[in-house]
Design an enzyme around this catalytic site. Structure first.
Site, PDB file in Angstrom:
ATOM      1  N   GLU A  94       0.547  -1.261  -0.203  1.00 60.09           N
ATOM      2  CA  GLU A  94       0.135  -0.034   0.158  1.00 60.09           C
ATOM      3  C   GLU A  94       0.729   0.884  -0.191  1.00 60.09           C
ATOM      4  O   GLU A  94       1.962   1.026   0.102  1.00 60.09           O
ATOM      5  CB  GLU A  94      -1.144   0.192   1.227  1.00 60.09           C
ATOM      6  CG  GLU A  94      -0.281  -0.363   2.796  1.00 60.09           C
ATOM      7  CD  GLU A  94      -1.320   0.288   3.811  1.00 60.09           C
ATOM      8  OE1 GLU A  94      -1.680  -1.495   3.973  1.00 60.09           O
ATOM      9  OE2 GLU A  94      -1.838   0.509   4.400  1.00 60.09           O
ATOM     10  N   CYS A 124       3.850   8.252  -0.149  1.00 51.55           N
ATOM     11  CA  CYS A 124       4.185   7.963   1.137  1.00 51.55           C
ATOM     12  C   CYS A 124       4.333   6.392   0.591  1.00 51.55           C
ATOM     13  O   CYS A 124       3.695   5.460   0.245  1.00 51.55           O
ATOM     14  CB  CYS A 124       3.755   7.585   2.084  1.00 51.55           C
ATOM     15  SG  CYS A 124       4.342   6.180   4.241  1.00 51.55           S
ATOM     16  N   CYS A 152       6.963  -6.179   6.899  1.00 54.60           N
ATOM     17  CA  CYS A 152       8.167  -6.375   8.435  1.00 54.60           C
ATOM     18  C   CYS A 152       8.226  -7.077   9.464  1.00 54.60           C
ATOM     19  O   CYS A 152       7.207  -7.936  10.167  1.00 54.60           O
ATOM     20  CB  CYS A 152       7.874  -4.915   8.268  1.00 54.60           C
ATOM     21  SG  CYS A 152       8.849  -4.528   9.651  1.00 54.60           S
ATOM     22  N   CYS A 171       6.989  -3.783  15.683  1.00 54.40           N
ATOM     23  CA  CYS A 171       7.092  -2.843  16.931  1.00 54.40           C
ATOM     24  C   CYS A 171       5.249  -3.630  17.589  1.00 54.40           C
ATOM     25  O   CYS A 171       5.110  -3.592  16.419  1.00 54.40           O
ATOM     26  CB  CYS A 171       6.868  -1.504  15.736  1.00 54.40           C
ATOM     27  SG  CYS A 171       8.812  -1.298  15.684  1.00 54.40           S
ATOM     28  N   CYS A 190       2.118  -1.337  16.029  1.00 52.15           N
ATOM     29  CA  CYS A 190       2.112  -1.559  14.236  1.00 52.15           C
ATOM     30  C   CYS A 190       1.905  -2.194  13.785  1.00 52.15           C
ATOM     31  O   CYS A 190       1.709  -3.663  13.404  1.00 52.15           O
ATOM     32  CB  CYS A 190       3.927  -1.409  13.227  1.00 52.15           C
ATOM     33  SG  CYS A 190       3.448  -1.296  11.792  1.00 52.15           S
ATOM     34  N   GLY A 202       7.449  -1.697   6.523  1.00 52.43           N
ATOM     35  CA  GLY A 202       8.578  -2.058   5.917  1.00 52.43           C
ATOM     36  C   GLY A 202       9.438  -1.481   6.599  1.00 52.43           C
ATOM     37  O   GLY A 202       9.338  -0.432   6.765  1.00 52.43           O
ATOM     38  N   GLU A 203      10.764  -2.234   7.204  1.00 57.92           N
ATOM     39  CA  GLU A 203      11.425  -1.488   7.889  1.00 57.92           C
ATOM     40  C   GLU A 203      12.647  -0.956   6.318  1.00 57.92           C
ATOM     41  O   GLU A 203      13.599  -1.887   5.974  1.00 57.92           O
ATOM     42  CB  GLU A 203      12.626  -1.857   8.553  1.00 57.92           C
ATOM     43  CG  GLU A 203      13.649  -1.889   9.196  1.00 57.92           C
ATOM     44  CD  GLU A 203      13.619  -0.223   9.471  1.00 57.92           C
ATOM     45  OE1 GLU A 203      12.967  -0.100  10.391  1.00 57.92           O
ATOM     46  OE2 GLU A 203      14.985   0.538   8.805  1.00 57.92           O
ATOM     47  N   SER A 230      12.593   6.906  14.478  1.00 64.74           N
ATOM     48  CA  SER A 230      11.299   6.400  15.207  1.00 64.74           C
ATOM     49  C   SER A 230      12.079   5.884  16.710  1.00 64.74           C
ATOM     50  O   SER A 230      12.499   5.125  16.951  1.00 64.74           O
ATOM     51  CB  SER A 230      10.538   4.854  14.404  1.00 64.74           C
ATOM     52  OG  SER A 230      10.519   5.329  13.257  1.00 64.74           O
ATOM     53  N   LEU A 231      11.388   6.924  17.594  1.00 70.15           N
ATOM     54  CA  LEU A 231      12.455   6.792  18.899  1.00 70.15           C
ATOM     55  C   LEU A 231      11.259   6.468  19.687  1.00 70.15           C
ATOM     56  O   LEU A 231      11.103   5.374  20.666  1.00 70.15           O
ATOM     57  CB  LEU A 231      12.941   8.704  19.016  1.00 70.15           C
ATOM     58  CG  LEU A 231      13.999   8.437  20.480  1.00 70.15           C
ATOM     59  CD1 LEU A 231      15.071   7.690  20.121  1.00 70.15           C
ATOM     60  CD2 LEU A 231      14.404   9.654  20.976  1.00 70.15           C
ATOM     61  N   HIS A 232      10.166   6.774  19.751  1.00 66.99           N
ATOM     62  CA  HIS A 232       8.893   6.644  20.793  1.00 66.99           C
ATOM     63  C   HIS A 232       9.414   6.266  22.238  1.00 66.99           C
ATOM     64  O   HIS A 232       8.036   6.208  22.861  1.00 66.99           O
ATOM     65  CB  HIS A 232       8.126   5.525  19.845  1.00 66.99           C
ATOM     66  CG  HIS A 232       8.196   5.800  18.300  1.00 66.99           C
ATOM     67  ND1 HIS A 232       8.103   6.630  18.146  1.00 66.99           N
ATOM     68  CD2 HIS A 232       7.824   4.665  17.592  1.00 66.99           C
ATOM     69  CE1 HIS A 232       7.600   6.211  16.963  1.00 66.99           C
ATOM     70  NE2 HIS A 232       7.614   5.257  16.410  1.00 66.99           N
ATOM     71  N   CYS A 239      -0.131   3.349   8.174  1.00 70.32           N
ATOM     72  CA  CYS A 239       0.263   1.706   8.845  1.00 70.32           C
ATOM     73  C   CYS A 239      -0.476   0.770   8.671  1.00 70.32           C
ATOM     74  O   CYS A 239      -0.418  -0.312   8.957  1.00 70.32           O
ATOM     75  CB  CYS A 239       1.070   2.648   9.946  1.00 70.32           C
ATOM     76  SG  CYS A 239       1.279   3.573  10.085  1.00 70.32           S
TER      77      CYS A 239
HETATM   78  N1  SAH Z   1      10.022   0.555   9.547  1.00 71.11           N
HETATM   79  C1  SAH Z   1       9.937   2.277   9.233  1.00 71.11           C
HETATM   80  C2  SAH Z   1       8.890   3.189   8.710  1.00 71.11           C
HETATM   81  C3  SAH Z   1       7.337   2.805   8.992  1.00 71.11           C
HETATM   82  S1  SAH Z   1       6.218   3.550  10.288  1.00 71.11           S
HETATM   83  C4  SAH Z   1      10.177   2.741  10.930  1.00 71.11           C
HETATM   84  O1  SAH Z   1      10.098   2.173  11.914  1.00 71.11           O
HETATM   85  O2  SAH Z   1      10.468   3.934  11.309  1.00 71.11           O
HETATM   86  C5  SAH Z   1       6.895   4.959  10.075  1.00 71.11           C
HETATM   87  C6  SAH Z   1       6.414   5.532  11.385  1.00 71.11           C
HETATM   88  O3  SAH Z   1       5.213   5.567  11.938  1.00 71.11           O
HETATM   89  C7  SAH Z   1       7.302   5.699  12.118  1.00 71.11           C
HETATM   90  O4  SAH Z   1       7.356   5.635  12.937  1.00 71.11           O
HETATM   91  C8  SAH Z   1       6.174   3.742  13.309  1.00 71.11           C
HETATM   92  O5  SAH Z   1       6.728   3.744  14.701  1.00 71.11           O
HETATM   93  C9  SAH Z   1       5.446   4.906  13.187  1.00 71.11           C
HETATM   94  N2  SAH Z   1       3.048   4.355  13.514  1.00 71.11           N
HETATM   95  C10 SAH Z   1       3.882   2.909  12.847  1.00 71.11           C
HETATM   96  N3  SAH Z   1       2.431   1.830  13.363  1.00 71.11           N
HETATM   97  C11 SAH Z   1       1.904   3.291  14.028  1.00 71.11           C
HETATM   98  C12 SAH Z   1       0.505   3.388  14.594  1.00 71.11           C
HETATM   99  N4  SAH Z   1      -0.325   2.780  15.035  1.00 71.11           N
HETATM  100  N5  SAH Z   1       0.107   4.216  15.001  1.00 71.11           N
HETATM  101  C13 SAH Z   1       1.009   6.284  14.944  1.00 71.11           C
HETATM  102  N6  SAH Z   1       2.366   5.560  14.578  1.00 71.11           N
HETATM  103  C14 SAH Z   1       2.685   4.497  13.671  1.00 71.11           C
END
Ligand code: SAH
Length: 339
Positions: free
Chosen positions: A88, A101, A108, A112, A115, A155-156, A210-212, A329
């Site tokens: 997608e 995007c 993936c 996470c 996700c 994907g990563e 992506s730190l979170h 996502c």
């Molecule tokens: N694998 C890469 C890129 C894909 S995700 C990465 O991890 O950065 C793009 C961003 O969306 C990342 O910061 C990811 O952590 C975040 N993300 C994924 N699922 C999400 C969700 N349900 N709500 C908010 N952010 C999300």
């Protein structure tokens, strides 16, 4: 053979091998990467026998589904690949241009917890042509020029590093779509050695990490990759990326109610990033039905932003787009596969 993944030098070598004159490479490249044709039959200056020879080697993506948001004009696409897999992509119209995007893998394996793309794991990497193909199909279908690309779909990207780099060179090639590298962002969950490697590629793209979470313990709760690399190692790599490329790094921080959205978290994050040339993008979590994470309330989100600003950290809140069309996502692919 997959001729759309070949850069002009590789395509020239391929033509020679096939006994074709070298000028055909230039023509083919232009049809694929500039005129964005969807099949070899549209290549009107290529003789029929050559088109027949290349028919199997050039396959554009099939548009399986398209949704258009009534709220903000966001378009979401589900594309079919040659082997039956689906990916997608999202098209977002902004005042400064149109952004796409794209996905970098089918599924993936980073796992996470919040996700949707992580559920089901990794199926396979995307070829450069399949990353390009998402953008080309979208420009063809919307009829509007794509000016910005974010590799933030399923994907990563750093788990598919070589194809990613090849793709980045091709999408920014002046003989192709010529998208400015400054308008390209690649988002990673934080594979540290690849951050160092990217800094050496001579590209001027934006790196988003992506730190979170502001502590390793909390980050491990959300992202398995945190067991492999510490936040300290990640920030050091980010610093190296900035030093080598002069491109300010973006940190993505998805706010999950009750998990990482308190004022104490914001304070800790501000402390971590203090003095760094960076930008923080707060992403209110998109709840997915398989997990019970909930969206932070507006007050917590605003307060989180306020604390960072007070500490002179550049911060924005990501505008949720396409909420009415499963635009976030991995939601669409997931829905399609499970029928
Ligand atoms: N694998 C890469 C890129 C894909 S995700 C990465 O991890 O950065 C793009 C961003 O969306 C990342 O910061 C990811 O952590 C975040 N993300 C994924 N699922 C999400 C969700 N349900 N709500 C908010 N952010 C999300």
């Amino acid at each position: 053979m997959d001729i759309m993944s070949l850069n002009i030098n590789e395509l020239t070598a391929f033509c020679k091998e096939q006994g074709l004159p070298v000028f055909r490479a230039k023509q083919l490249y232009e049809w694929m990467h500039k005129k964005l044709v969807s099949s070899v039959d549209e290549m009107s200056n290529i003789p029929k026998n050559i088109r027949d020879m290349l028919r199997e080697d050039y396959v554009s993506l099939a548009v399986l589904e398209r949704y258009i948001s009534k709220l903000d004009g966001t378009n979401k696409f589900l594309f079919g690949l040659k082997d039956g897999n689906v990916v997608e992509s999202v098209w977002m119209p902004y005042e400064h241009g149109n952004s796409v995007c794209i996905s970098s893998q089918v599924g993936c394996r980073m796992g996470c917890r919040f996700c949707a793309s992580a559920i089901g794991g990794l199926t396979r990497n995307l070829a450069p042509s399949e990353m390009l193909g998402q953008i080309y199909a979208i420009q063809r279908l919307t009829g509007e020029r794509v000016s910005h690309v974010v590799v933030m779909g399923t994907g990563e990207p750093f788990d598919n590093y070589d194809n990613l780099i090849h793709f980045l060179h091709m999408i920014s090639d002046e003989h192709g779509l010529n998208i400015s590298q400054r308008n390209i962002t690649v988002s990673t969950c934080g594979i540290v050695p690849k951050i160092y490697a990217l800094a050496e590629e001579g590209l001027s793209i934006t790196l988003a990490i992506s730190l979170h979470a502001p502590t390793d313990e909390e980050r491990k709760n959300l992202m398995p990759i945190a067991n492999q690399y510490t936040i300290g190692e990640l920030l050091e790599a980010a610093g190296d990326y900035f030093a080598k490329t002069k491109r300010r790094v973006t940190f993505e921080y998805s706010l999950v109610a009750g998990e990482n959205d308190s004022e104490a978290h914001a304070d800790k994050l501000a402390e971590l990033l203090s003095g760094m040339s960076c930008h923080v993008n707060l992403i209110p979590i998109n709840p997915i039905k398989e997990r019970n994470f909930t969206h932070s309330d507006k007050k917590s989100i605003d307060n989180f932003k306020f604390v960072l600003e007070k500490n002179h950290i550049n911060v924005t809140i990501r505008r949720g787009m396409g909420r009415d069309i499963n635009a976030a996502c991995g939601q669409l692919r997931k829905k399609y596969i499970s029928g």
